[in-house]
Design a protein around this motif. Structure first.
Motif, PDB file in Angstrom:
ATOM      1  N   GLY A   1      70.027   8.915  81.400  1.00  0.00           N
ATOM      2  CA  GLY A   1      70.441   9.474  82.529  1.00  0.00           C
ATOM      3  C   GLY A   1      71.680   9.571  82.310  1.00  0.00           C
ATOM      4  O   GLY A   1      72.153  10.669  82.560  1.00  0.00           O
ATOM      5  N   LEU A   2      72.560   8.384  81.959  1.00  0.00           N
ATOM      6  CA  LEU A   2      73.946   8.729  81.751  1.00  0.00           C
ATOM      7  C   LEU A   2      74.281   9.468  80.793  1.00  0.00           C
ATOM      8  O   LEU A   2      75.324  10.024  81.115  1.00  0.00           O
ATOM      9  N   TRP A   3      73.748   9.430  79.660  1.00  0.00           N
ATOM     10  CA  TRP A   3      73.945  10.358  78.505  1.00  0.00           C
ATOM     11  C   TRP A   3      73.701  11.712  78.867  1.00  0.00           C
ATOM     12  O   TRP A   3      74.618  12.634  78.767  1.00  0.00           O
ATOM     13  N   GLY A   4      72.601  12.023  79.517  1.00  0.00           N
ATOM     14  CA  GLY A   4      72.367  13.450  80.146  1.00  0.00           C
ATOM     15  C   GLY A   4      73.520  13.985  80.996  1.00  0.00           C
ATOM     16  O   GLY A   4      73.843  15.252  80.901  1.00  0.00           O
ATOM     17  N   ALA A   5      73.637  13.274  82.036  1.00  0.00           N
ATOM     18  CA  ALA A   5      74.671  13.581  82.883  1.00  0.00           C
ATOM     19  C   ALA A   5      76.142  13.809  82.288  1.00  0.00           C
ATOM     20  O   ALA A   5      76.884  14.835  82.688  1.00  0.00           O
ATOM     21  N   PHE A   6      76.484  12.995  81.440  1.00  0.00           N
ATOM     22  CA  PHE A   6      77.782  13.072  80.921  1.00  0.00           C
ATOM     23  C   PHE A   6      77.766  14.326  79.806  1.00  0.00           C
ATOM     24  O   PHE A   6      78.663  14.918  79.458  1.00  0.00           O
ATOM     25  N   PHE A   7      76.573  14.460  79.094  1.00  0.00           N
ATOM     26  CA  PHE A   7      76.548  15.601  78.253  1.00  0.00           C
ATOM     27  C   PHE A   7      76.578  17.143  79.098  1.00  0.00           C
ATOM     28  O   PHE A   7      77.164  17.805  78.424  1.00  0.00           O
ATOM     29  N   ILE A   8      75.939  17.138  80.064  1.00  0.00           N
ATOM     30  CA  ILE A   8      75.940  18.399  80.879  1.00  0.00           C
ATOM     31  C   ILE A   8      77.139  18.585  81.314  1.00  0.00           C
ATOM     32  O   ILE A   8      77.822  19.733  81.246  1.00  0.00           O
ATOM     33  N   ARG A   9      78.037  17.896  81.809  1.00  0.00           N
ATOM     34  CA  ARG A   9      79.353  17.924  82.578  1.00  0.00           C
ATOM     35  C   ARG A   9      80.224  18.285  81.234  1.00  0.00           C
ATOM     36  O   ARG A   9      81.243  19.337  81.522  1.00  0.00           O
ATOM     37  N   SER A  10      80.293  17.647  80.300  1.00  0.00           N
ATOM     38  CA  SER A  10      81.198  17.830  79.167  1.00  0.00           C
ATOM     39  C   SER A  10      80.995  19.264  78.470  1.00  0.00           C
ATOM     40  O   SER A  10      81.860  19.907  78.223  1.00  0.00           O
ATOM     41  N   ASN A  11      79.692  19.415  78.177  1.00  0.00           N
ATOM     42  CA  ASN A  11      79.502  20.852  77.583  1.00  0.00           C
ATOM     43  C   ASN A  11      79.590  22.063  78.489  1.00  0.00           C
ATOM     44  O   ASN A  11      80.192  23.053  78.039  1.00  0.00           O
ATOM     45  N   ILE A  12      79.277  21.912  79.678  1.00  0.00           N
ATOM     46  CA  ILE A  12      79.764  22.930  80.703  1.00  0.00           C
ATOM     47  C   ILE A  12      81.238  23.312  80.919  1.00  0.00           C
ATOM     48  O   ILE A  12      81.799  24.222  80.649  1.00  0.00           O
ATOM     49  N   ALA A  13      81.852  22.172  80.747  1.00  0.00           N
ATOM     50  CA  ALA A  13      83.285  22.262  80.829  1.00  0.00           C
ATOM     51  C   ALA A  13      84.004  22.947  79.386  1.00  0.00           C
ATOM     52  O   ALA A  13      84.766  23.868  79.501  1.00  0.00           O
ATOM     53  N   TRP A  14      83.363  22.342  78.215  1.00  0.00           N
ATOM     54  CA  TRP A  14      83.912  23.120  77.166  1.00  0.00           C
ATOM     55  C   TRP A  14      83.353  24.546  77.040  1.00  0.00           C
ATOM     56  O   TRP A  14      84.225  25.354  76.649  1.00  0.00           O
ATOM     57  N   CYS A  15      82.099  24.824  77.408  1.00  0.00           N
ATOM     58  CA  CYS A  15      81.675  26.364  77.496  1.00  0.00           C
ATOM     59  C   CYS A  15      82.576  27.070  78.408  1.00  0.00           C
ATOM     60  O   CYS A  15      82.568  28.301  78.219  1.00  0.00           O
ATOM     61  N   ARG A  16      82.706  26.531  79.461  1.00  0.00           N
ATOM     62  CA  ARG A  16      83.480  27.465  80.601  1.00  0.00           C
ATOM     63  C   ARG A  16      85.075  27.756  79.806  1.00  0.00           C
ATOM     64  O   ARG A  16      85.616  28.668  80.099  1.00  0.00           O
ATOM     65  N   ARG A  17      85.473  26.650  79.207  1.00  0.00           N
ATOM     66  CA  ARG A  17      86.851  26.882  78.352  1.00  0.00           C
ATOM     67  C   ARG A  17      86.658  27.960  77.628  1.00  0.00           C
ATOM     68  O   ARG A  17      87.614  28.853  77.254  1.00  0.00           O
ATOM     69  N   ARG A  18      85.396  28.120  76.706  1.00  0.00           N
ATOM     70  CA  ARG A  18      85.513  28.899  75.732  1.00  0.00           C
ATOM     71  C   ARG A  18      85.208  30.469  76.169  1.00  0.00           C
ATOM     72  O   ARG A  18      85.854  31.199  75.979  1.00  0.00           O
ATOM     73  N   LYS A  19      84.769  30.436  77.430  1.00  0.00           N
ATOM     74  CA  LYS A  19      84.599  31.575  78.239  1.00  0.00           C
ATOM     75  C   LYS A  19      85.837  32.353  78.811  1.00  0.00           C
ATOM     76  O   LYS A  19      86.034  33.385  78.836  1.00  0.00           O
ATOM     77  N   MET A  20      86.650  31.465  79.407  1.00  0.00           N
ATOM     78  CA  MET A  20      87.783  31.662  80.151  1.00  0.00           C
ATOM     79  C   MET A  20      89.207  31.696  79.106  1.00  0.00           C
ATOM     80  O   MET A  20      90.196  32.181  79.501  1.00  0.00           O
ATOM     81  N   THR A  21      89.067  31.309  77.923  1.00  0.00           N
ATOM     82  CA  THR A  21      90.404  31.432  77.085  1.00  0.00           C
ATOM     83  C   THR A  21      90.295  32.337  75.968  1.00  0.00           C
ATOM     84  O   THR A  21      89.032  32.984  75.739  1.00  0.00           O
ATOM     85  N   ARG A  22      91.093  32.213  74.972  1.00  0.00           N
ATOM     86  CA  ARG A  22      90.973  33.185  73.680  1.00  0.00           C
ATOM     87  C   ARG A  22      89.935  32.475  72.707  1.00  0.00           C
ATOM     88  O   ARG A  22      89.610  33.096  71.898  1.00  0.00           O
ATOM     89  N   LEU A  23      89.606  31.199  73.186  1.00  0.00           N
ATOM     90  CA  LEU A  23      88.569  30.673  71.846  1.00  0.00           C
ATOM     91  C   LEU A  23      87.257  31.449  71.990  1.00  0.00           C
ATOM     92  O   LEU A  23      86.728  31.536  70.812  1.00  0.00           O
ATOM     93  N   GLY A  24      86.913  31.968  73.053  1.00  0.00           N
ATOM     94  CA  GLY A  24      85.750  32.997  72.865  1.00  0.00           C
ATOM     95  C   GLY A  24      86.112  33.985  72.351  1.00  0.00           C
ATOM     96  O   GLY A  24      84.756  34.796  72.012  1.00  0.00           O
ATOM     97  N   LYS A  25      86.861  34.523  71.740  1.00  0.00           N
ATOM     98  CA  LYS A  25      87.056  35.661  71.055  1.00  0.00           C
ATOM     99  C   LYS A  25      87.092  35.409  69.490  1.00  0.00           C
ATOM    100  O   LYS A  25      87.057  36.379  68.840  1.00  0.00           O
ATOM    101  N   TYR A  26      86.978  34.178  69.303  1.00  0.00           N
ATOM    102  CA  TYR A  26      87.088  33.838  67.606  1.00  0.00           C
ATOM    103  C   TYR A  26      85.456  32.939  67.349  1.00  0.00           C
ATOM    104  O   TYR A  26      85.718  31.836  66.937  1.00  0.00           O
ATOM    105  N   PRO A  27      84.372  33.720  67.647  1.00  0.00           N
ATOM    106  CA  PRO A  27      83.219  32.798  67.664  1.00  0.00           C
ATOM    107  C   PRO A  27      83.105  32.478  66.043  1.00  0.00           C
ATOM    108  O   PRO A  27      82.607  31.163  65.847  1.00  0.00           O
TER     109      PRO A  27
END
Length: 803
Positions: free
Chosen positions: A387-413
């Motif tokens: 449960g702890l790993w799942g919650a940590f992974f979800i928050r961290s992965n969503i934060a990283w994916c949001r950063r990918r969408k909102m920054t220039r990182l998403g333009k260089y897949p």
């Protein structure tokens, strides 16, 4: 009211009292004003409304007597309207049944239609099983190719290459037919230079495979990236799945990199057989309301069951997964057909036998020793970790994916995949447990050590005088076990963090296998620790009653199995289907209770930290209009509070049933972006007639201009069977009754939103119309409902972006 019944002009009245019907002695007299032409059902006795004018000189043709290709289908990434699909499917079945009495050929057509759904399930199962076997064989070969090549045939992986070798059992992995890259290039495999060369070849092959995968996704199969589940849960149709062949992209890119987190199998194939098969008849215009006798939702549910069936060798678990996670409308017919598709898929994969051991998956294992009640404590601890790993992974992965969408990182897949693969390969090679494929790692962690096992995890201090048959007692850990423990600990840290960055990249990547690997490592570490504790302290009170010296008490592989279930449950929030999947992997009923305890504990812990699972979080991040059925709506609002138009908004865009020209409708379509338009009797009365989709309007008008003579911009569009009389010199009338939905779902303005939300969830509506005493007031779409729910949860409704 001075007279009983309706007043004349009551539909133009602005007061609700004048719109009411007096019940006692009422006689229904509808107004026949010029701007309020009667409804179709009122025209039965009026010969003047024959659509040809008073003298019958004006021409009118029902252009849609035969269905047009594209009409009734969906645009790319449009949510499926399940009510509309079910209604059309019933109409199609009813028409086929009625025609079956006319001729023998029609009867045969009716019989073939009845079996077409089962035929499609057969094809889905065959294709899913074949793709799974291809992925298993290809991924295994690609994994071994990074370490060496088989001289007897480059297409053999390491295991297959050594099958015909005369080496001993202990040296079975060192057969002369298999050469590492250093042995092939340098002539020897020992020394620092040979290690560096193998290291370099491993990284180069990993980069080549990942580059191949991302280029295939970018140029050939853009819809094959990710896991596919967040895109399917909202019930969307993706035209790109038909046009870009994602199945090929996923099969060819199934092993993008090694040692990292993305799963090479899992659910990478569950949607591939679906779109091309279930859309073919509709694209040819041969059927309406569901191809092959099935609705799209049934096909998606069955394909999901078939995919999980071959991914984990769990046909029943696949059906339950489809029921628990994929479908919110799951009738018995869908259950039976999903079960049949899962059965065929499992049988096909079993016939291919990709691992050469008659098992459907590489990490199938059987345990023989029972577990003790006191072991529930470490099992629950694994659930807490999951449960702890799942919650940590979800928050961290969503934060990283949001950063990918909102920054220039998403333009260089491509660059992102290249960099992450390089880092992953460099970190993975030194550790043998990260160097091997994830499926092989899980298989080794699940394994119950035997006498002939040569893995480091099984290097115990053996005392063969105390063995009883094939069962080995708990033994003291040897140097190999301690070495494996710290290597597994490093592998756990690496996989915990690498998975955060890899899930969501533009490559085919699942999450089931990586999550199971994290849990299996944690479970094996805990299992060995409990095993050694019981061996050295068997006289403790907690062990003395059931674990005597020389007995086989603790099974570390079982702990790995429970840990895998806990971490997978913490990430996805699966419960019932997860337990059944893991049960089918072990082949024993005895271990259901530990799996249930770990799965429920992980879900409770993860839910206490955050209510969303990983797929729900990605649905919200990507802006997919999905109504979660697990949340209750308890606010006291009404439909009028949510519908559009609101106060100070422009009036609702509508189309009249028989007074607008082609040019008028085309102007409305080009000046707005709505998916559909209500059709009313007239703008003044606002009496609702039906609802027409934007896509159907565009296709019908374009085809009518090309193929029907006399259709010009001034031609009147008529959505009824009987059109008003026109002058003899007027152009032809375009009749579009066939594309009009005469039974759109409607609610009154006083309907509680609690009921409206339930209707949208359980019926899968895209929109419903709001009326007051029969007059159209507004419209509520699924996106309006989602924004209202966010507003009631004290969130900014404008912050919800829909893709």
């Amino acid at each position: 009211m001075d007279q009983k019944g309706y007043r004349r002009g009551s539909f133009q009245s602005a007061t609700s009292d004048e719109d009411m019907l007096e019940i006692a002695g009422a006689s229904m007299e509808f107004s026949m004003a010029d701007d309020d032409p009667p409804l179709d059902r009122e025209r039965g006795g009026f010969s003047s409304y024959n659509g040809g004018g008073m003298n019958g000189t004006s021409t009118m043709t029902d252009f849609l007597e035969e269905p047009l290709p594209g009409v009734g289908t969906y645009e790319d990434f449009n949510t499926i309207d399940w009510v509309r699909e079910k209604s059309r499917d019933r109409d199609r079945h009813r028409e086929i049944t009625n025609r079956s009495k006319e001729s023998t050929w029609a009867l045969l057509h009716s019989v073939s239609d009845a079996f077409s759904g089962w035929l499609l399930m057969l094809l889905i199962g065959l294709l899913a099983g074949s793709l799974a076997g291809l992925i298993d064989i290809s991924a295994h070969w690609m994994t071994d190719l990074k370490e060496g090549v088989c001289l007897a045939g480059f297409w053999f992986n390491h295991e297959h290459c050594c099958w015909k070798s005369n080496t001993t059992f202990t040296d079975r992995d060192k057969c002369p037919e298999w050469k590492s890259w250093s042995q092939l290039i340098l002539g020897h495999g020992e020394g620092a230079f040979a290690y560096i060369l193998n290291y370099l070849m491993y990284v180069i092959w990993a980069l080549m495979f990942s580059l191949l995968a991302v280029l295939l996704v970018k140029g050939f199969a853009p819809y094959a990236c990710g896991s596919g589940i967040p895109e399917r849960l909202p019930g969307q149709v993706d035209a790109g799945h038909q046009n870009h062949h994602p199945g090929a992209g996923r099969v060819l890119g199934a092993e993008p990199r090694q040692g990292g987190a993305p799963g090479p199998r899992g659910l990478l194939l569950w949607e591939h057989p679906v779109p091309p098969l279930h859309q073919v008849p509709q694209e040819r215009g041969q059927a309406q309301g569901g191809a092959w006798g099935l609705q799209p939702g049934e096909v998606l549910s069955a394909a999901a069951a078939a995919g999980v069936s071959v991914a984990f060798g769990a046909p029943i678990g696949g059906v339950l997964f489809s029921l628990e996670e994929v479908s919110y409308y799951f009738p018995l017919k869908t259950l039976w057909r999903s079960f049949f598709a899962a059965l065929v898929a499992a049988f096909t994969l079993r016939s291919i036998n990709p691992f050469g051991n008659s098992r459907l998956v590489l990490f199938y294992v059987e345990f023989h020793m029972p577990w003790h009640l006191l072991e529930l404590v470490p099992f629950i601890l694994l659930g807490i970790f999951g449960g702890l790993w799942g919650a940590f992974f979800i928050r961290s992965n969503i934060a990283w994916c949001r950063r990918r969408k909102m920054t220039r990182l998403g333009k260089y897949p491509v660059l992102e995949v290249f960099v992450v693969t390089a880092i992953t390969a460099i970190l993975a090679f030194p550790n043998e447990y990260t160097r091997m494929s994830t499926s092989e790692l899980i298989s080794e962690l699940f394994n119950d050590c035997g006498i002939l096992d040569s893995s480091k995890l099984c290097e115990y201090v053996n005392d063969f005088n105390s063995t009883k048959g094939d069962d080995l007692p708990d033994r003291a850990a040897g140097p190999g076990v301690y070495t494996a423990m710290w290597q597994l600990a490093l592998a756990l840290i690496m996989k915990v963090f690498i998975t955060i960055f890899t899930f969501g990249m533009k490559v085919p990547s699942g999450l089931f296998i990586p999550s199971m690997a994290v849990g299996a490592i944690a479970g094996r570490l805990l299992g060995v620790a409990v095993e050694q504790l019981a061996f050295y302290h068997h006289d403790w009170a907690i062990f003395s009653g059931w674990c005597s010296q020389g007995a086989d008490c603790i099974t570390p592989g079982l702990y790995a199995m429970v840990g895998a279930a806990a971490c997978l449950g913490g990430v996805t929030r699966m419960t019932v289907s997860l337990v059944v999947i893991m049960f089918e992997l072990t082949g024993g009923l005895e271990y259901i209770v530990p799996l249930m305890a770990a799965a429920m504990t992980s879900k409770w812990v993860a839910d206490a930290i955050g209510r969303e699972g990983i797929y729900d979080a990605h649905i919200r991040l990507n802006g997919y209009p999905f109504l979660e059925a697990k949340e209750e709506f308890s606010h006291k609002t009404r439909a009028m509070d949510v519908m559009r138009p609101r106060k100070n908004d422009p009036p609702l865009t509508v189309i009249t049933q028989d007074s607008m020209t082609v040019e008028d409708v085309e102007t409305i379509v080009t000046s707005t972006t709505y998916s559909g338009y209500p059709v009313v009797v007239s703008r003044t009365s606002q009496r609702l007639v039906g609802f027409v989709l934007r896509r159907d309007l565009i296709i019908s008008i374009e085809n009518a201009r090309k193929k029907q003579d006399g259709i010009v911009s001034t031609s009147v569009i008529c959505f009824t069977d009987y059109c008003p009389p026109l002058p003899p010199s007027s152009p032809s009338v375009l009749k579009l009754r066939s594309i009009l939905d005469l039974s759109p779902f409607t609610v009154t303005d006083e309907t509680p939103m609690e009921i409206v939300v339930d209707i949208f969830r359980k019926l899968g509506l895209r929109q419903c119309l709001v009326t007051h005493n029969g007059k159209l007031l507004g419209i509520i779409t699924k996106k309006d409902v989602l924004k209202h729910i966010a507003q009631m949860a004290n969130q900014d409704p404008d912050s919800i972006l829909f893709n």
